[in-house]
Design a protein around this motif. Sequence first.
Motif, mmCIF file in Angstrom:
data_model
loop_
_atom_site.group_PDB
_atom_site.id
_atom_site.type_symbol
_atom_site.label_atom_id
_atom_site.label_comp_id
_atom_site.label_asym_id
_atom_site.label_seq_id
_atom_site.Cartn_x
_atom_site.Cartn_y
_atom_site.Cartn_z
ATOM 1 N N ILE A 70 2.965 -11.185 -4.347
ATOM 2 C CA ILE A 70 2.628 -12.127 -3.048
ATOM 3 C C ILE A 70 1.092 -11.882 -2.965
ATOM 4 C CG2 ILE A 70 2.992 -12.899 -0.778
ATOM 5 C CD1 ILE A 70 5.892 -11.876 -1.126
ATOM 6 N N SER A 71 0.185 -12.970 -2.955
ATOM 7 C CA SER A 71 -1.143 -12.867 -2.716
ATOM 8 C C SER A 71 -1.363 -12.795 -0.931
ATOM 9 C CB SER A 71 -2.069 -13.896 -3.042
ATOM 10 O OG SER A 71 -3.367 -13.940 -2.819
ATOM 11 N N ILE A 72 -1.804 -11.884 -0.362
ATOM 12 C CA ILE A 72 -2.202 -11.700 1.026
ATOM 13 C C ILE A 72 -3.373 -11.796 1.332
ATOM 14 C CG2 ILE A 72 -1.324 -10.508 3.211
ATOM 15 C CD1 ILE A 72 0.654 -9.181 1.827
ATOM 16 N N ARG A 73 -4.087 -13.020 1.496
ATOM 17 C CA ARG A 73 -5.460 -12.994 1.512
ATOM 18 C C ARG A 73 -5.699 -14.018 2.625
ATOM 19 N NH1 ARG A 73 -4.858 -11.521 -3.542
ATOM 20 N NH2 ARG A 73 -6.192 -10.256 -4.577
ATOM 21 N N PRO A 74 -5.540 -13.683 3.908
ATOM 22 C CA PRO A 74 -5.600 -14.596 4.882
ATOM 23 C C PRO A 74 -7.077 -14.972 5.467
ATOM 24 C CG PRO A 74 -4.640 -12.667 6.009
ATOM 25 C CD PRO A 74 -4.639 -12.642 4.453
ATOM 26 N N GLN A 75 -7.850 -13.994 4.954
ATOM 27 C CA GLN A 75 -9.276 -14.280 5.193
ATOM 28 C C GLN A 75 -9.811 -13.975 6.629
ATOM 29 O OE1 GLN A 75 -11.249 -15.296 2.752
ATOM 30 N NE2 GLN A 75 -9.293 -15.530 1.328
ATOM 31 N N GLN A 76 -8.580 -13.377 7.537
ATOM 32 C CA GLN A 76 -8.995 -12.669 8.893
ATOM 33 C C GLN A 76 -7.829 -11.689 9.199
ATOM 34 O OE1 GLN A 76 -8.136 -15.716 11.945
ATOM 35 N NE2 GLN A 76 -8.249 -17.222 10.399
ATOM 36 N N LEU A 77 -8.148 -10.967 10.117
ATOM 37 C CA LEU A 77 -6.992 -10.268 10.774
ATOM 38 C C LEU A 77 -5.983 -11.232 11.386
ATOM 39 C CD1 LEU A 77 -9.113 -7.076 12.149
ATOM 40 C CD2 LEU A 77 -8.123 -7.390 9.769
ATOM 41 N N VAL A 78 -4.737 -10.907 11.300
ATOM 42 C CA VAL A 78 -3.507 -11.645 11.874
ATOM 43 C C VAL A 78 -2.889 -10.925 12.596
ATOM 44 C CG1 VAL A 78 -1.686 -13.060 11.161
ATOM 45 C CG2 VAL A 78 -3.627 -12.977 9.641
ATOM 46 N N GLY A 79 -2.530 -11.394 13.921
ATOM 47 C CA GLY A 79 -1.991 -10.720 14.888
ATOM 48 C C GLY A 79 -0.377 -10.594 14.538
ATOM 49 N N ARG A 80 0.339 -11.295 13.884
ATOM 50 C CA ARG A 80 1.787 -11.204 13.293
ATOM 51 C C ARG A 80 1.434 -11.505 11.804
ATOM 52 N NH1 ARG A 80 2.713 -14.103 17.950
ATOM 53 N NH2 ARG A 80 3.655 -16.086 16.836
ATOM 54 N N LEU A 81 1.629 -10.310 11.067
ATOM 55 C CA LEU A 81 1.819 -10.742 9.530
ATOM 56 C C LEU A 81 3.177 -9.995 9.009
ATOM 57 C CD1 LEU A 81 -1.019 -10.068 7.212
ATOM 58 C CD2 LEU A 81 1.103 -9.413 6.490
ATOM 59 N N ARG A 82 3.961 -10.751 8.382
ATOM 60 C CA ARG A 82 5.029 -10.071 7.807
ATOM 61 C C ARG A 82 5.407 -10.739 6.308
ATOM 62 N NH1 ARG A 82 9.829 -7.548 9.385
ATOM 63 N NH2 ARG A 82 11.758 -8.159 8.499
ATOM 64 N N VAL A 83 5.881 -9.670 5.648
ATOM 65 C CA VAL A 83 6.431 -10.196 4.190
ATOM 66 C C VAL A 83 7.883 -9.695 4.138
ATOM 67 C CG1 VAL A 83 5.941 -10.056 1.804
ATOM 68 C CG2 VAL A 83 3.924 -10.350 3.252
ATOM 69 N N GLU A 84 8.781 -10.567 3.809
ATOM 70 C CA GLU A 84 9.906 -9.987 3.440
ATOM 71 C C GLU A 84 10.658 -10.616 2.209
ATOM 72 O OE1 GLU A 84 14.319 -10.990 5.158
ATOM 73 O OE2 GLU A 84 12.908 -10.696 6.587
ATOM 74 N N VAL A 85 10.950 -9.666 1.370
ATOM 75 C CA VAL A 85 11.518 -9.731 0.042
ATOM 76 C C VAL A 85 13.047 -9.358 -0.073
ATOM 77 C CG1 VAL A 85 11.146 -9.568 -2.414
ATOM 78 C CG2 VAL A 85 9.065 -9.672 -0.938
ATOM 79 N N ASN A 86 13.823 -10.399 -0.328
ATOM 80 C CA ASN A 86 15.169 -10.249 -0.719
ATOM 81 C C ASN A 86 15.616 -10.315 -2.163
ATOM 82 O OD1 ASN A 86 16.363 -9.695 2.428
ATOM 83 N ND2 ASN A 86 15.177 -11.755 2.595
ATOM 84 N N ILE A 87 16.327 -9.447 -2.654
ATOM 85 C CA ILE A 87 16.713 -9.506 -3.999
ATOM 86 C C ILE A 87 18.232 -9.264 -3.956
ATOM 87 C CG2 ILE A 87 16.275 -8.293 -6.218
ATOM 88 C CD1 ILE A 87 13.680 -7.056 -5.148
ATOM 89 N N LEU A 88 18.781 -10.338 -4.931
ATOM 90 C CA LEU A 88 20.363 -10.187 -5.249
ATOM 91 C C LEU A 88 20.156 -10.088 -6.817
ATOM 92 C CD1 LEU A 88 23.254 -10.140 -4.855
ATOM 93 C CD2 LEU A 88 23.008 -12.805 -4.700
ATOM 94 N N GLU A 89 20.710 -9.022 -7.444
ATOM 95 C CA GLU A 89 20.971 -9.015 -8.756
ATOM 96 C C GLU A 89 22.638 -8.309 -9.120
ATOM 97 O OE1 GLU A 89 19.232 -10.191 -11.096
ATOM 98 O OE2 GLU A 89 17.202 -10.410 -10.173
ATOM 99 N N ASN A 90 23.375 -9.350 -9.520
ATOM 100 C CA ASN A 90 24.794 -8.972 -9.713
ATOM 101 C C ASN A 90 24.814 -7.991 -10.832
ATOM 102 O OD1 ASN A 90 25.989 -10.184 -7.508
ATOM 103 N ND2 ASN A 90 25.658 -12.242 -8.793
ATOM 104 N N SER A 91 23.944 -7.787 -11.587
ATOM 105 C CA SER A 91 23.985 -6.823 -12.831
ATOM 106 C C SER A 91 23.616 -5.304 -12.380
ATOM 107 C CB SER A 91 23.013 -7.220 -13.611
ATOM 108 O OG SER A 91 23.237 -8.649 -14.406
ATOM 109 N N GLY A 92 23.128 -5.265 -11.027
ATOM 110 C CA GLY A 92 22.800 -3.898 -10.700
ATOM 111 C C GLY A 92 21.254 -3.891 -10.550
ATOM 112 N N ILE A 93 20.570 -3.200 -9.354
ATOM 113 C CA ILE A 93 19.186 -3.268 -9.188
ATOM 114 C C ILE A 93 18.735 -1.587 -9.682
ATOM 115 C CG2 ILE A 93 17.121 -3.120 -7.934
ATOM 116 C CD1 ILE A 93 18.475 -5.229 -6.252
ATOM 117 N N VAL A 94 17.931 -1.641 -10.652
ATOM 118 C CA VAL A 94 17.466 -0.316 -10.909
ATOM 119 C C VAL A 94 15.826 -0.068 -10.957
ATOM 120 C CG1 VAL A 94 19.351 0.174 -12.279
ATOM 121 C CG2 VAL A 94 17.340 -0.752 -13.380
#
Length: 952
Positions: free
Chosen positions: A186-210
Amino acid sequence: MIFWLWLCGALPASAGQPDSELLARYLEEKLMADYSFAEQVARRVPRQTRFLQRLETRPRMSEFNVKSTIISRYAFTTVSCTMVNSGSEAREAVFEMQIPAAAFISNFTMSIGNKTYYGEVTGKEKKHGSEDKAKSKKPPSRTDGGENGYETFKASISIPRKMQANFLLHYEELLQRRLGKYEYTISIRPQQLVGRLRVEVNILENSGIVSLEVPPLRNSKHKGNGKVEGDTSPPPSTVIGHTKTLAKVTFSPNIVQQTRIARNGILGDFIVRYDVNRELSVGDVQILNGYFVHYFAPKDLPPLPKNVVFVLDSSASMVGTKLRQTKEALFTILQDLRPEDHFNIIGFSNRIKVWQQDQLVPVTPNNVRDAKKYIHNMSPTGGTNIDGALQTGAKLLNDYIAQNDIDARSVSLIIFLTDGRPTVGETQSSKILSNTKEAIRDKFCLFTIGIGNDVDYKLLERMALENCGMTRRFQEDKDAASQLKGFYDEIGTPLLSDIRIDYPEDSVEQVTQNFFPNYFNGSEIIIAGKLINRTSDSLHVEVTASNSKKYILLKTDVGIDLPSRNDIRGVPGLEDGKSDQNYIERAWSYLTIKELLNSWLKSDDSQEKDYLMEKAKSMALTYNFVTPFTFLKMKEAGLYSEPPQEKYISPSTEGIGEKLQSLQGHKAPPGTRKNKTIFVYVSHICSLSMSADGDPHFVIDFPFAKFSVCFNIDGEPGDILRLVSDHKESGVTVNGQLIGAPAPPNGHKKHRTYFSTITILSNKPERSYLEITPTRVILDDGERLVLSCGRSATVRSSSLEVSISANSNITVTIQDTISFIILIHHYKNPAPYQKDHLGFYISNSKGLSPDSHGLLGQFLKDEVKLLQESLNSSNPQAGQNKTEALKSNPTNTLKVKGRLVPVVWKQRRIYNGQQEVNCWFAKNNADKLIDGSYRDYLASHPFDTGNSFGMI
């Protein structure tokens, strides 16, 4: 120095054991604020403040959120951004986002006020004018304009004064496995400071995550990215959690943490890497709703021998960093060649030089040493003969294959590197492509690498596509050598060749590419298709390939009825998007469109190109994908659309009255204006209980007694009043410093005093402090940050939140249980007796302890009683007429902790005069109302947290 010593000497000793570090910072700020030093130290403003000042001419980004859901390698990404124009005139807002070049945009909306504009995916005509492109504000087509592997989506809109715009971008991509990991960026380049900045990544892999990992932010082009050499820890504020099949990664840096990474708001690339368990040798076949996707990535196979020719650009344009980094990468690559490999090197400019004529040599220590010498002695000169170099390399490899008894299962390939465009020999791209294809004749693969901005990337991309290879583009920077080596690592270990994956013809249809010339270690082969017979119990899969020892055939039957395994409904964290539930179908459509685009790019037949274009366009319209054949056409929504779901209020003081109850528990006055301009987020506040504002006037609300009490404090300029003291329990202390002003004409006072500075100290769970003046807010929680009161902003730390509404008010929330509001009073044309000052309001005291003290804090838990025997409390009308009845008696009395306090009836105005409060007024500096006397509440300095009552 004289001034410094005088100021130190003027500070009285503190019984509260002052913090020396805070005191030193306070003295430094006082030096900065002194008018006699103003001209000399004006340039000593912190750098982040100077940067914020430069942003005044453009809208401020108040919020930047990215939420991603990755299901079986298919990623859905949503980017939301809020921009606020707090200026006095309309300004252009530019929303800019770098997205992976392989991703498809699936939706984009903009909203301003109650108007919403949505992007409708529309098909392009065969010759679509640039004018229509501009009108549609479409994202760019697949070009090499961005950084390596990225394109820039840009949308601009004019925001009227005192309003905000909301942007919402959706894009999708199928993650590619490289070097044994899936990498989501994810490119995080808002070009200025941000009061509320949040990145959330959810991953579902039925094979199992390693092997889940989050490396430091990647930003090789900008210094100050917060990355320490050798540091492999996640970026600050990153939280990682996962089970066997689910993972959640969040990144939410506050303003201070953002400043440490990059003061210009260009933080870098946030990366999540992971892999999955692989149990079946035939791979992982997933089936849902009549579609299937097959992931094939075998492991633990011996590598195939390879025959490789390196074709390297040594023209004059390679001078300096590019050639040096190419040499560094080749030195490492040569060292990694295996004993069973064979290789050769060609250098080209306007002349073509072959290291070993008419042969490929085996990998021996002597040959590797000599090859390094040859590369070391390469010097940049002349033009760029791309066609001649490729013809020489292809002939060399073809002759070697034909004249030598090479292993039939070995892999032959050319790795071609250049930084420019053809300038010598054949310079027409179409002719170079046809010559290359004719020379290679599908006998081996061509992998191309472009370095810098001047390279003809489209030519390199098509050459690789037409000859079963891949292409990469790298920028000229300090990481280029490692990137070159990384690309070689992707293709340096072939494990299988001639891979074919088959399914019964009567079971599937519209299957994507199922033949692959090579499979490289750490990569993955992906096939998708539609099921013809959904009632069948299983799908038969056959994989044929060859490796260094033998030809292999893998067979299996995969169960079709797998709803419990592949249906994601009800999975925590993945409930948002309906399209997510059809992720296998969308993965199939994604792969199919990609193959149609590649076929269109490779084709030279105009009729075939038209057919491929129409087919790709039709599928892109069906699945709402922006491709080179479709674009976003912005339209205004016909229905009213609610922008964000958070609660917002106006920055003006009137707006507070709408959100909060008055001191008497009433609603805001009917005349209070509703929000019509800029939206600024503030914390949820239930009711105001007490305040200190104006000259200064104190108002205490006693909700059980159903009346308010007020008093004045006639202090001296420079006095520091302890307003709230709960340092031992909740860790919170609030002090207010007075500033003097001349008394109004014909007044009874000798001077006026106002609050010029409010200092809030919090010692739990970590030490931090806030120093607030009418012009700025200083936040120090280990990292110092200076913010202007003239610009709206929100800053969050683990236990503290500060929300600034420009030139209006500041909300401070501590551990979600204590909230203060500080009003900013500015005078446009002040009279001599008027000074810019602050008002202090307690809006949530839940987290303060019963032992709190201070001029306001001592009343948080205590109740008072109004003595009036003539009032008949049993009369139902008495409560309603209580005010009128008591107003007629000028000698009423309050009983406070056993003390009798004479009071008189008065009215007070709060919120800049916008709200009126009836109260009982205690005279003489609140004599007998407060514990002790006024002087018992004087602090020795703004950071004094002493709790010993009555000691100065």
